[in-house]
Design an enzyme around this catalytic site. Structure first.
Site, PDB file in Angstrom:
ATOM      1  N   GLY A  84      41.172  44.746  33.476  1.00 49.31           N
ATOM      2  CA  GLY A  84      40.533  44.058  32.336  1.00 49.31           C
ATOM      3  C   GLY A  84      40.335  42.637  32.774  1.00 49.31           C
ATOM      4  O   GLY A  84      41.281  41.875  32.879  1.00 49.31           O
ATOM      5  N   THR A  85      39.098  42.300  33.051  1.00 49.71           N
ATOM      6  CA  THR A  85      38.858  41.297  34.084  1.00 49.71           C
ATOM      7  C   THR A  85      37.849  40.251  33.707  1.00 49.71           C
ATOM      8  O   THR A  85      37.023  40.468  32.837  1.00 49.71           O
ATOM      9  CB  THR A  85      38.300  42.033  35.323  1.00 49.71           C
ATOM     10  OG1 THR A  85      39.235  42.974  35.727  1.00 49.71           O
ATOM     11  CG2 THR A  85      37.954  41.121  36.443  1.00 49.71           C
ATOM     12  N   THR A  86      37.862  39.162  34.449  1.00 45.41           N
ATOM     13  CA  THR A  86      36.711  38.280  34.515  1.00 45.41           C
ATOM     14  C   THR A  86      36.357  38.100  35.983  1.00 45.41           C
ATOM     15  O   THR A  86      37.202  37.686  36.770  1.00 45.41           O
ATOM     16  CB  THR A  86      37.036  36.903  33.925  1.00 45.41           C
ATOM     17  OG1 THR A  86      37.547  37.087  32.617  1.00 45.41           O
ATOM     18  CG2 THR A  86      35.792  36.043  33.858  1.00 45.41           C
TER      19      THR A  86
END
Lengths: 228, 255
Positions: free
Chosen positions: A13-15
């Site tokens: 769950g990322t940027t």
């Protein structure tokens, strides 16, 4: 609070972000890997090298994207041997990632950004989102955190930035996403690629800028916005 | 157990005591005895030319082609056994297409010709196969400019400024060496190539022939195409005229 009883799929769950500048590209990512609401790794490295001067930002299922990166690395190494001293291109790397992503789209959860530098086309950024499309773009954001920074990057990105401008743009974007997105956090990792270098760097957790209503450990916001 | 190979030439899997593989050498002869083919690399592109004798008066012109398109940026001429040559061409087309699909880029000629050399080499490794009876002359235009390669049936492939294979190759090669190919444009070289081909013909045979010409250059938009029929005719005629003129000059000198 109850401890998690069932393990959920491990997601990045990322940027992630990649951006061209005058002479190269900079890739950026947070470092949180979560399994449900459990942080499986707070210093994960989501920027994977796939061949010389080409890197891959991974978002989605950690298992899937690691596998894709592994295969891409395998194919590109063979490719580099076949090409000899010519070296493989960012486009070829992106196309391979796309082939894998599209061919397995039915059972895959992976959004990836491929960026790097090659002699023919210089700094390049390609994005391969969920369905397996391949897009050639000047900059790209991805992962759950990207939705919070779309407006920021659209407003502040400009062509032909200097390396320093680009690096602060990338770090600012990731820190803004971290401040709003619960699934992004940890350190900010960056990779800078140009004709002469390919450097990995990171901003430690306590130095990641905080914004607005967040708990301030060192007084008011220390970050100046990029002027437009 | 008498004759050329003394029994060591029966299989492609047998070495002679001197370390030669006769069958691959015989296969090379199929190319050597084939029609003359020329490939030249100029400053703005590359040319392929094949001279074909008229096999029968009843055959329509342009029906026995020996130059094929492999992909947009690459073409191939086959001297020697035509069906074997087509096998190489179709493999080249597959390789070019697969490469494009997998890497999203056109295949570099070096990679293509290396793969073709490997393909040809396989035929000289097994007792149940025979080597192919034709080499392949490749002309192409990559990011780094025009290329001419010759892939031979024994599995080697080299890049050339200019190369000739088939009947009369030695004479043509000498002519090519005299030309300043790297300073010529394709248009200029076209006539010169025709001249080389016509010059080396056996004067005693008055058999009709046909010259097949194809090129790839900046002018063709880096696309491998046949030389337009009228231009080809023009070049051939001009070449013939020049040769006749040279011959006249020579006889004048004698007189």
């Amino acid at each position: 609070m109850e401890a998690p009883t069932k393990m959920k799929e491990v997601l990045t769950g990322t940027t992630i972000i990649a951006c061209t500048y005058d002479g190269g590209v900079i890739l950026g990512a947070d470092s949180r890997t979560s399994s449900g609401n459990y942080v499986a790794n707070k210093v994960a490295d989501k920027i994977t090298k796939v061949c010389d001067k080409v890197y891959l930002c991974r978002s989605g299922s950690a298992a899937h994207t690691q596998a894709v990166a592994g295969y891409a690395n395998l194919y590109l190494n063979q490719h580099a041997i076949e090409l000899g001293d010519k070296g493989c291109s960012v486009k070829a790397a992106a196309n391979i990632v796309k082939e894998i992503a599209y061919g397995n789209k039915a059972w895959m959860n992976a959004g990836m950004i491929i960026a790097g530098w090659d002699k023919k086309e210089k700094g390049k950024v390609f994005v391969v989102p969920l369905g397996g499309t391949l897009m050639d773009v000047p900059f790209a954001v991805g992962g759950s955190g990207s939705i919070y920074i779309n407006a920021f990057v659209d407003r502040n990105w400009k062509p032909n930035m200097t390396k320093e401008e680009c690096k602060s743009f990338v770090r600012k974007a990731v820190s803004l996403a971290i401040s709003r997105d619960g699934s992004s956090g940890g350190v900010i990792r960056t990779v800078t690629v140009n004709e002469h270098e390919q450097v990995k760097e990171f901003v430690t957790g306590n130095e990641v800028p905080v914004y607005q209503d967040e708990i301030q450990s060192k007084g008011p916001p220390q970050v100046e916005f990029v002027s437009v | 157990m008498s004759g050329v190979g003394s029994g060591y030439d029966l299989s492609v899997t047998t070495f002679s005591p001197e370390g030669r593989v006769f069958q691959t050498e015989y296969a090379g002869k199929a190319t050597d005895n084939g029609v003359p083919c020329v490939g030249v690399c100029c400053k703005d592109g590359a040319i392929l030319a094949v001279e074909k004798p008229e096999e029968t008066k009843m055959m329509l012109p342009n029906s026995n082609r020996r130059i094929f398109t492999v992909s947009r940026h690459c073409g191939m001429a086959v001297p020697g056994k035509l069906p074997d040559g087509r096998q190489i061409v179709s493999r080249a087309q597959q390789e070019a297409e697969n490469y494009k699909r997998f890497y999203g880029e056109t295949i570099p000629t070096k990679v293509l010709t290396d793969r073709l050399a490997n393909f040809c080499h396989v035929f000289s490794l097994y007792w149940h196969l025979r080597p192919l009876g034709s080499a392949a002359l490749t002309a192409s235009f990559d990011d780094d400019g025009p290329h001419v390669y010759l892939s031979e049936t024994n599995g080697v492939s080299y890049r050339y400024y200019g190369i000739a294979v088939g009947k009369g190759r030695q004479g043509i090669k000498t002519e090519l060496e005299r030309m300043k190919l790297d300073q010529m444009t394709c248009k200029e070289a076209l006539k010169a190539v025709c001249k080389c081909l016509i010059k080396q013909r056996d004067d005693s045979s008055n058999k009709k022939f046909e010259i097949e010409l194809a090129w790839i250059s900046e002018e063709t938009g880096r696309e491998f195409v046949r030389v337009p029929a009228d231009l080809a005719k023009e070049c051939e005629a001009a070449a013939k005229k020049e040769i006749e003129q040279e011959e006249d000059d020579d006889s004048d000198m004698e007189g």
